[in-house]
Design a protein around this motif. Structure first.
Motif, PDB file in Angstrom:
ATOM      1  N   ASP A 123       0.768  -1.376   0.066  1.00 17.84           N
ATOM      2  CA  ASP A 123       0.031  -0.017  -0.034  1.00 17.84           C
ATOM      3  C   ASP A 123       0.823   1.326  -0.100  1.00 17.84           C
ATOM      4  N   MET A 124       2.209   1.228   0.121  1.00 19.18           N
ATOM      5  CA  MET A 124       3.113   2.407  -0.038  1.00 19.18           C
ATOM      6  C   MET A 124       3.086   2.577  -1.436  1.00 19.18           C
ATOM      7  N   ARG A 125       2.891   4.144  -1.567  1.00 20.19           N
ATOM      8  CA  ARG A 125       3.139   4.916  -3.020  1.00 20.19           C
ATOM      9  C   ARG A 125       4.418   5.828  -2.897  1.00 20.19           C
ATOM     10  N   LEU A 126       5.262   5.292  -3.667  1.00 20.82           N
ATOM     11  CA  LEU A 126       6.300   6.540  -3.765  1.00 20.82           C
ATOM     12  C   LEU A 126       5.899   7.703  -4.706  1.00 20.82           C
ATOM     13  N   GLN A 127       5.808   8.816  -4.172  1.00 20.46           N
ATOM     14  CA  GLN A 127       5.432   9.964  -5.336  1.00 20.46           C
ATOM     15  C   GLN A 127       6.491  10.965  -5.158  1.00 20.46           C
ATOM     16  N   PRO A 128       6.730  11.610  -6.342  1.00 22.87           N
ATOM     17  CA  PRO A 128       7.905  12.772  -6.468  1.00 22.87           C
ATOM     18  C   PRO A 128       7.660  13.827  -5.662  1.00 22.87           C
ATOM     19  N   ASN A 129       8.612  14.218  -5.041  1.00 22.95           N
ATOM     20  CA  ASN A 129       8.688  15.286  -4.140  1.00 22.95           C
ATOM     21  C   ASN A 129       8.444  16.642  -4.983  1.00 22.95           C
ATOM     22  N   ILE A 130       7.604  17.712  -4.704  1.00 19.66           N
ATOM     23  CA  ILE A 130       7.109  18.927  -5.419  1.00 19.66           C
ATOM     24  C   ILE A 130       8.419  19.345  -5.876  1.00 19.66           C
TER      25      ILE A 130
END
Length: 200
Positions: A99-106
């Protein structure tokens, strides 16, 4: 030269050769356990870790060190462990779940953000929003690739080593197929050229 009669003048130090025998001799070496002895390092990269402080509504640095993905030799589960430089204090320790989602940091191509239900760096385990920043975007991409492979592995897919071997085998097969196709095309072209020459 200092005046010998002056009581405030610095005195010349006498050489002392003092030697003290230790009261207790430490002959036995103490083994320190990190609980990482039964794990294999799949990924290791220097980075900086941050956690989001909801009370202050800001990012706080957790530490700088090597972010590592460790796979247990028996259970094959992969976890992320990061220790601070010099002190070696754990600043991240959690299993990588599906359930972990790596999202790019703004505003950054070398940083990722994800949420952790239970990070065991602190006692008791806490729910955290973590961000990790690497030296460059290539390192960040490599981390994402290995992180996602670890997720598949932990869900019940094939162990990471097997997957890497499969990928290598697939690449070799593709190269072989390309070569055979090229050889076939070259042979056809040669036939066409020879038939054209005969016709002429």
């Amino acid at each position: 030269m200092a005046d010998l009669n002056d009581p405030l003048a610095p005195k010349q130090e006498e050489e002392t050769d003092a030697h003290f025998e230790p009261v207790i001799r430490l002959t036995e070496q103490v083994e320190t356990k990190t609980n990482e002895e039964d794990e294999e390092v799949l990924f290791k990269m220097r980075s900086k870790l941050f956690r989001f402080d909801t009370a202050g509504n800001e990012w706080k640095e957790r530490g700088t060190g090597d972010a590592r993905l460790l796979q247990h030799k028996e259970t094959k589960k992969v976890r992320l462990v990061m220790r601070r430089d010099k002190t070696l204090k754990v600043c991240a320790n959690h299993v990588i779940s599906a359930d972990m989602r790596l999202q790019p940091n703004i505003g950054s191509d070398r940083s990722w953000v994800w949420k952790v239900a239970a990070d065991y760096a602190e006692s008791p385990p806490t729910s955290e929003t973590l961000a990790i920043r690497f030296a460059n975007s290539d390192n960040a991409k490599e981390f994402k690739k290995m992180f996602e492979k670890a997720q598949i592995n932990n869900v019940g897919g094939a162990p990471l080593e097997d997957k890497e071997e499969e990928e290598e085998d697939n690449e070799e097969e593709e190269k072989t197929e390309e070569k055979t196709e090229q050889t076939g095309e070259d042979a056809e072209k040669a036939k066409e050229d020879s038939s054209e020459e005969k016709n002429e």
